[in-house]
Design an enzyme around this catalytic site. Structure first.
Site, PDB file in Angstrom:
ATOM      1  N   HIS A 290       0.822  -1.207   0.000  1.00  0.00           N
ATOM      2  CA  HIS A 290       0.000   0.000   0.000  1.00  0.00           C
ATOM      3  C   HIS A 290       0.858   1.260   0.000  1.00  0.00           C
ATOM      4  CE1 HIS A 290      -3.697   2.232   0.712  1.00  0.00           C
ATOM      5  NE2 HIS A 290      -3.103   2.893   1.672  1.00  0.00           N
TER       6      HIS A 290
ATOM      7  N   TYR B 144       4.382   0.401  -2.964  1.00  0.00           N
ATOM      8  CA  TYR B 144       4.120   0.025  -4.356  1.00  0.00           C
ATOM      9  C   TYR B 144       5.135  -0.986  -4.873  1.00  0.00           C
ATOM     10  CZ  TYR B 144       1.077   4.166  -4.513  1.00  0.00           C
ATOM     11  OH  TYR B 144       0.094   5.094  -4.287  1.00  0.00           O
TER      12      TYR B 144
ATOM     13  N   HIS C 289      -9.951   3.912  -1.196  1.00  0.00           N
ATOM     14  CA  HIS C 289     -10.276   3.446   0.155  1.00  0.00           C
ATOM     15  C   HIS C 289     -11.110   2.185   0.036  1.00  0.00           C
ATOM     16  CE1 HIS C 289      -9.774   5.585   4.228  1.00  0.00           C
ATOM     17  NE2 HIS C 289      -8.627   5.444   3.632  1.00  0.00           N
ATOM     18  N   ASN C 290     -10.513   1.189  -0.620  1.00  0.00           N
ATOM     19  CA  ASN C 290     -11.259  -0.001  -1.021  1.00  0.00           C
ATOM     20  C   ASN C 290     -11.512  -0.978   0.128  1.00  0.00           C
ATOM     21  OD1 ASN C 290     -10.985   1.157  -3.516  1.00  0.00           O
ATOM     22  ND2 ASN C 290      -9.261  -0.129  -4.120  1.00  0.00           N
TER      23      ASN C 290
ATOM     24  N   ARG D 108      -7.145  16.317   2.658  1.00  0.00           N
ATOM     25  CA  ARG D 108      -5.929  16.750   3.374  1.00  0.00           C
ATOM     26  C   ARG D 108      -4.706  16.729   2.465  1.00  0.00           C
ATOM     27  NH1 ARG D 108      -8.333  13.634   7.039  1.00  0.00           N
ATOM     28  NH2 ARG D 108      -6.874  11.897   6.838  1.00  0.00           N
TER      29      ARG D 108
ATOM     30  N   ASP E 173       0.005  15.369   5.187  1.00  0.00           N
ATOM     31  CA  ASP E 173      -1.129  14.893   5.967  1.00  0.00           C
ATOM     32  C   ASP E 173      -0.837  13.501   6.493  1.00  0.00           C
ATOM     33  OD1 ASP E 173      -3.645  12.932   4.739  1.00  0.00           O
ATOM     34  OD2 ASP E 173      -1.837  13.241   3.560  1.00  0.00           O
TER      35      ASP E 173
ATOM     36  N   GLN F 142      -7.792  10.131  12.228  1.00  0.00           N
ATOM     37  CA  GLN F 142      -7.994  11.030  11.087  1.00  0.00           C
ATOM     38  C   GLN F 142      -7.823  12.497  11.463  1.00  0.00           C
ATOM     39  OE1 GLN F 142      -9.112   9.706   7.703  1.00  0.00           O
ATOM     40  NE2 GLN F 142      -7.778   8.332   8.849  1.00  0.00           N
TER      41      GLN F 142
ATOM     42  N   ASP G  26      -4.147   8.848 -11.755  1.00  0.00           N
ATOM     43  CA  ASP G  26      -4.759   7.539 -11.911  1.00  0.00           C
ATOM     44  C   ASP G  26      -4.862   6.828 -10.574  1.00  0.00           C
ATOM     45  OD1 ASP G  26      -2.226   6.570 -11.241  1.00  0.00           O
ATOM     46  OD2 ASP G  26      -1.660   6.271 -13.321  1.00  0.00           O
TER      47      ASP G  26
ATOM     48  N   ASN H 135      -2.306   6.510  -7.419  1.00  0.00           N
ATOM     49  CA  ASN H 135      -2.433   5.644  -6.278  1.00  0.00           C
ATOM     50  C   ASN H 135      -2.566   4.237  -6.835  1.00  0.00           C
ATOM     51  OD1 ASN H 135      -4.891   4.224  -4.620  1.00  0.00           O
ATOM     52  ND2 ASN H 135      -3.587   5.341  -3.231  1.00  0.00           N
TER      53      ASN H 135
END
Lengths: 225, 719
Positions: B34, B37, B80-81, B101, B254, B300, B490, B528
């Site tokens: 995540h 990559y 945010h799967n 953010r 952020d 958050q 993308d 991302n």
């Protein structure tokens, strides 16, 4: 006239109100609630948004901030006060206007354009229109259903304090044209004085000619007097 | 998922000792798929990320592109799967919070959001539960913070049954003076944490997002999902704006995946520097948190800033004004990334090694192949005979499918007009935002167009060609509203990359997207990657969501609605095949993916110019569902059309790079497209609000109300 647009924690239509008023040549500025009302305030807008996240009832927290005491005093002295959307909810919570705005009949947030019928044209907020005119203005709310006790609705109607009603394009206040289930299709009302008004639809979103409709300009022109 | 043995050995060799518990946890998260990559970075080199307009390219929180000399747009996208499967409301809501953010940390004010959402079949109860929860979560968070959601896409496909996708893009505005980056600058400057207090929420979110979803994920992984507080985010937006106004920020980042550890180490690593952080100084929501929890919690609505020592008091005052917590947690150094807790050193590692040291995975892949042509009888016959009843049935199935149907149920729940910038509203090909601060080269006010989406049926049928089509379709969306593409980001979603066929499909989709973006001269300035969207239900189709921004003169555009006063033209070349179409999904059969035009950039440019002509009355791009859907969408109560087409193939071909145009000057349009693309007159508009189709000799007719009824399937089912 210098209009104070009150910014509570979480207000989000404050900049929009200033931009729309400025377009009409009205001197407007954002006022952070904790700083209190500037002494040169000639008009007040309580803008839309989600004050305090509306984690309690919409508008309930903002209504209890000290600055609202100053707003009530100014309103009683005849300073024009307009509450829009969350500002309308705050206005009702504060007692500036009667009734309450609560959860939409759909139980969902609704952002769309609606038609409003001008119920009377002899107030500062509607002087730019004729009685019976139909205007197109956006709404964007989850808690916009106007509710009021029946006897108080009778009083409101008897005193002619309903300013706007949801209607169809032809001006008929049908149930089909009532987006949120408001009692008697009420979209906006006057307070004790004609200089105080609240409304759920957003006139500041129908003011700037470069992004479409300008039907809401007339409401904000009350401050241009 | 503990630190893998091979990684642990590398870390030990680098540090010359065993990592502490906090270090091991930090490496595990920062070196996760995540964050690092590891399986996709080798593929990302395919993207061209440069142009004269690009100010900040990939690698920062968001990309920055110049609109004119004095105005910059920021652009970012995030997935945010996994969280949205476990907890659709909070998972989607916090996805919005994160990308906003990312925008703020560039010194920008967010002006628009776009969401591309993907769910399992609409008929499944669980898909509907996720869909309703996700839309409500986005609505709740986005509306509350006052950022309009103006564009996006929704697709239903059984490939997402076990893995819904939530891809959120955000556009912001800033100026050269206000621009802030995530590159730490000067040793001795303070690191200041502003925002919500840190609690034990979202622990290990980055590593959770780097595995397949387990069958019990909804219960087991709930602690890895954060809960959003949009009211705090709204205050943070205002606070950040005030800090930028006063020039108090040297650098900003952020806090997202891997929390404070991730954000602070990346910030100093980018500057080739280190940090000394006292974790005890972090304002906390819960008692007795340990070092690892403070370091990695994904609570958050938090930002970390580099601030000059003399400015820390003023930053604290501004935070206080907005009721936000503020802690000076340490400072920038030119040494290692060091964290202490309770007087002990718990992390002491080179920042760059943490941020960039993860080895890349070389994974085996299998190249995808395309299906052969096996068309249903309806269009297979060369004699042109078409069964009228079968044709009507399939037209209604395609036009009334949730994939192509009206998304009004969705965007009505989003405040899409707050900010008084929305010139073209959702429900059209692209949104157009008023950027009154900027001018086009010809001195007109600048409209910023935004489109976002991907089409799973296309990339499922043909990952490479389908992804090229996704890029072209988004560019065509902008062109249909008179805008020329400026830049894109993308969001590359795939299944488990350790499966060679899954990785092969994903790699092909990445290549296809990169190829078409380069051909269109659209720099891909950021993005991302989300892999391991895999579960017992199988992998998702490769899903390369693209969010594209473009420029145009002015804020209005020809509507995607007939005026009833002109000729109906189709511009652009149909590929002549049906692979990946909604038609085949409904009627059965298979086909190759249609050929795309070789001169796509000129087609897009010409369409943008034609859209802005005075005599152009309506423009709508042809894509999902082909002309059948495009024409149905153009009909209103007051305007319809009489249209004649050769056969079902012409009605359902989805080749992008095409548009339906209603014009009073068909010859002018032909002239503009001369040598660029074919222009075909298919009929005339009418004032009766009826779509009258003659397809291969068969007559079909639908009035506005019956079309509206077909297209209202989502509202009908969910309200």
């Amino acid at each position: 006239m210098t209009v104070s647009v009150i910014q509570f924690g979480g207000s989000n239509c404050d900049r929009d109100a200033v931009r729309a008023l400025s377009h009409l040549g009205v001197d407007a500025e954002r006022v952070w609630h904790a700083d209190g009302l500037p002494t040169d305030t000639d008009g007040i807008v309580i803008p839309g948004g989600f004050s305090y996240g509306d984690y309690l009832r919409a508008g309930a927290m903002a209504a209890r901030q000290p600055i609202m005491g100053e707003v009530r005093e100014a309103a009683a002295d005849g300073t024009p006060v307009l509450g829009v959307c969350n500002g309308a909810q705050i206005g009702c919570e504060t007692g500036l206007t009667d009734g309450a705005f609560t959860t939409n009949r759909s139980a969902r947030f609704q952002c769309e354009h609606v038609h409003l019928r001008i119920e009377r044209a002899d107030t500062p907020w509607t002087a730019a229109y004729d009685e019976g005119d139909v205007i197109e203005v956006p709404i964007a709310h989850g808690e916009g259903r106007f509710e009021i006790r029946e006897d108080r609705l009778d009083t409101l109607e008897a005193e002619d304090r309903v300013l706007f009603r949801y209607c169809d394009a032809d001006g008929d206040a049908t149930q089909g044209a009532n987006p949120n289930g408001s009692t008697a299709n009420v979209a906006g009302i006057l307070g004790a004085r004609e200089t105080v008004a609240v409304m759920m639809p957003h006139p500041e979103r129908a003011t700037l000619p470069d992004i479409g409709g300008t039907d809401g300009q007339g409401v904000l022109r009350a401050f241009a007097e | 998922m503990p630190l893998a043995d091979a990684d642990r050995e590398l870390v030990e060799a680098e540090l010359g000792r065993e990592p502490t518990r906090a270090e091991a946890a930090l490496f595990e998260n920062l070196w996760s798929e995540h964050c690092a990559y590891r399986s996709s970075r080798p593929l990302l080199g395919a993207f061209d990320s440069e142009s004269d307009d690009v100010v900040v390219g990939p690698g920062d929180d968001a990309a920055v592109v110049a609109l004119d000399d004095d105005t910059y747009a920021t652009l970012g996208i995030e997935s945010h799967n996994h969280p949205s499967y476990v907890d659709p409301f909070d998972g989607a809501a916090t996805g919005v919070g994160g990308i906003v953010r990312d925008t703020m940390s560039m010194g920008a004010y967010p002006i628009a959001l776009a969401d591309s959402l993907y769910f399992g079949d609409f008929d499944r109860e669980h898909s509907r539960y996720l869909f309703e929860g996700v839309v409500e979560g986005i609505s709740h968070y986005g509306n509350c913070i006052g950022v309009p959601t103006v564009a996006g896409s929704v697709a239903f496909n059984d490939g997402y049954e076990g893995n819904p996708l939530v891809n959120v893009a955000c556009v912001g505005l800033t100026t050269p003076d206000r621009l802030v980056t995530a590159t730490a600058e000067t040793p001795g400057n303070k690191l200041v944490l502003v925002g919500n207090a840190t609690g034990r929420d979202g622990l290990g979110g980055a590593s959770f997002a780097s595995e397949d979803l387990a069958e019990d994920a909804e219960t087991e992984d709930r602690p890895a999902v954060q809960v959003g507080d949009p009211y705090a985010e709204k205050r943070l937006i205002e606070c950040n704006e005030a800090l930028v106004d006063e020039g108090l920020l040297v650098a900003a980042r952020d806090l997202g995946a891997a929390g404070l550890g991730g954000a602070s180490s990346e910030l100093v690593a980018k500057g080739g520097l280190g940090a000394e952080i006292a974790l005890d100084r972090v304002h906390q929501r819960e008692p007795e948190m340990n070092a690892m929890e403070i370091l990695l919690a994904e609570s958050q609505e938090r930002m970390v800033y580099e601030v000059r020592p003399e400015d820390t008091d003023r930053v604290a005052e501004v935070a206080e004004r907005f009721d936000l917590g503020c802690s000076v947690i340490g400072e920038v150094t030119d040494g290692n990334y060091v964290c202490t807790f309770d007087g002990e050193t718990v992390v002491d590692a080179p920042a760059e090694y943490l941020a960039d040291g993860a080895p890349m995975n070389e994974l085996p892949s299998e190249a995808p192949s395309q299906p052969d042509r096996d068309l249903p009888a309806l269009v297979a016959g060369d004699d042109g005979s078409t069964d009228p009843d079968a044709l009507a049935e399939v037209v209604e199935a395609v036009v009334g499918h949730p994939n192509t149907a009206s998304k009004r149920w969705v965007y009505r729940q989003y405040d899409h007009e707050v900010g008084v910038r929305t010139g073209v509203l959702p429900g059209d090909d692209a949104a157009v935002m008023a950027v009154r601060e900027a001018e086009t080269e010809s001195g007109e006010p600048l409209g910023l167009a935004l489109s976002s989406g991907s089409e799973p049926r296309w990339t499922e049928a043909a990952p490479y060609e389908g992804a090229r089509a996704v890029a072209l379709e988004n560019a065509t969306n902008l062109a249909a509203k008179g805008a020329t593409p400026l830049a894109a980001v993308d969001c590359l979603n795939g299944g488990n990359p350790e499966k060679p066929e899954v990785y092969g499909d994903f790699a092909a989709a990445v290549d296809g997207l990169a190829e078409m973006c380069a051909a269109l001269s659209v720099p891909v300035v950021g993005g991302n990657v989300s892999l391991y969207n895999d579960s017992v239900a199988g992998p998702i189709p490769p899903t390369p969501t693209l969010a594209v921004i473009g420029k145009k003169a002015g804020f209005d555009a020809p509507p995607a609605a007939f005026a009833g006063e002109g000729t109906v033209l189709v511009v652009g070349a149909a590929g002549g095949s049906l692979g990946g179409s909604e038609y085949l999904a409904q009627a059965g059969g298979s086909d190759r993916f249609p050929e795309l035009p070789e001169n796509a950039p000129v087609v897009v440019e010409t369409l943008a110019a034609v859209a802005d002509r005075e005599d152009t009355l309506a423009v709508h791009d042809v894509s999902h569902g082909g002309l059948a859907v495009a024409l149905a969408e153009l009909v209103t109560d007051a305007a319809g059309a009489d249209v004649t087409l050769d056969g079902a193939l012409a009605l359902f071909d989805e080749t992008p790079g095409r548009a339906v145009i209603e014009t009073t000057d068909p010859d002018g349009v032909r002239e503009a497209f001369d040598g660029v693309a074919p222009v075909e007159a298919i009929g005339e508009t009418t004032t009766d609000g009826v779509l009258s189709l003659t397809v291969g000799g068969v007559d079909l007719s639908y009035d506005a109300e019956s079309i509206r009824d077909l297209r209202a399937v989502i509202e009908r089912e969910l309200d």
